[in-house]
Scaffold this motif. Structure first.
Motif: not given
Ligand code: CAA
Ligand code: NAD
Length: 288
Positions: A39-47
């Motif tokens: 989830r953390e990597l996904a959030a960083a990707g979306r950002a």
């Protein structure tokens, strides 16, 4: 089975390249599902994608409404099983053959449409190796985008001895007609066209620094002012990522056994030190 227009794309990885590929697809009105392992990597990707879309708005290339629409078309998952309905999947994870072959083996089981295209954005791994990790190498192709993806208009299309003409045509028309990219075709040789020429140049610049031939700043200044390159080779190495340049050089050296592809010790030491370029805040230059 006749293949339909591609409207559902999957992107594996939301690092520099995966985020850029997902962004250009979403901006082209395509439904995009992005995989990251946590989830953390996904959030960083979306950002990362949102920062780039914001940049598009502030430079007048996108309206606020277009930014919102692109953002709505992007969904994230940590389950490759969710890619079952995708018509095109572009893999853009770390340049590591074992990681990529495992992903292709899994995608092959998950993506049900036999006319779906399974593409890799690899810089240097022969596409045949990824095709042979699947049960249907006919649907595996290389679609090599360039960094930054929203800015650079090229896609190298790489077909293997096994890729079907329908799959290569489908991938080419998606890149050209949907994304508005220009396509060149390359044989399935490590590095394809651009990196076969670019990587020896980047490595030569690192060797120049290593031998004290000139400073980092002067080498870059020389190529910007003397050859009208948009950035010098060391700043470009920082942009690509020193870890990625090393991985590409290792693969090209493995394929051709030419010393010009061999990564110089300074590059190895910088990667070992974690000075891998812009994405880490420190490479040949320091970033904020
Ligand atoms: N996302 C979206 N847009 C971006 C962007 C990004 N990450 N970076 C820059 N841009 C846009 C800016 O918004 C700006 O647009 P406007 O002109 O409309 O305002 C435009 O690009 C120029 O940006 P800047 O003014 O901020 O910076 P710049 O003029 O110095 O350009 C650059 C930056 C586009 C990166 C340019 O220096 C460049 O093209 N450098 C060479 C990059 C290159 O060679 N890439 C290939 C690497 S090799 C590879 O990709 C293959 C591989 O396998 C390793
Ligand atoms: P990056 O370091 O920015 O991102 C790497 C991605 O791989 C991230 O999404 C990360 O979460 C994922 N990842 C890392 N280890 C993983 C693992 N063990 N399993 C699954 N996922 C993992 O790298 P990038 O620059 O986006 O490069 C990605 C791909 O694109 C590479 O194949 C690279 O060669 C290629 N490429 C890079 C550039 C460039 O200029 N950086 C240009 C064209 C193509």
């Amino acid at each position: 089975m006749a293949s339909q227009k591609i409207t559902r794309v999957g992107v594996i990885g939301a690092g520099q390249m995966g985020a850029g590929i997902a962004e250009v697809c979403a901006r082209a009105s395509v439904d995009v599902l992005v995989y990251e392992s946590t989830r953390e990597l996904a959030a960083a990707g979306r950002a990362r994608i949102m920062r780039s879309l914001d940049r598009g708005v502030s430079s007048g290339k996108l309206t606020e409404r277009e930014r919102e629409q692109a953002a709505w078309r992007l969904r994230f998952t940590s389950d490759i099983g969710d890619f079952a309905d995708r018509q095109l999947v572009v893999e853009a994870v770390v340049e590591d053959e074992a990681v990529k072959t495992a992903i292709f083996a899994e995608l092959d089981k998950v993506v049900t449409d036999p006319t779906a295209v399974l593409a890799s954005n690899t810089s240097s791994i022969p596409i045949m190796k990824l095709g042979m990790a699947t049960q249907n190498a006919a649907r595996v192709v290389g679609m090599h985008f360039f960094n930054p993806v929203p800015v650079l208009p090229l896609v190298e299309l790489v077909t293997t001895l096994m890729t079907s003409p329908e799959v290569s045509e489908r991938a080419e028309s998606f890149a050209r007609d949907v994304l508005g990219k220009q396509v060149v075709r390359s044989a399935d040789r490590s590095g394809f066209v651009v990196n076969a020429l670019l990587v020896p140049y980047l490595l030569s610049a690192v060797r120049m620094v290593e031998s004290g031939f000139a400073t980092v700043e002067d080498i870059d200044k020389a190529m910007v002012l003397g050859c009208a390159h948009p950035m010098g080779p060391l700043r470009l190495t920082d942009l690509v990522g020193l870890d990625t340049v090393k991985a590409i050089a290792d693969k090209m050296y493995e394929e051709f056994k030419e010393p010009l592809y061999s990564p110089p010790p300074l590059l190895l030491r910088m990667v070992e030190a974690g000075r891998i370029g812009k994405k880490a805040g420190h490479g040949f230059y320091q970033y904020e």
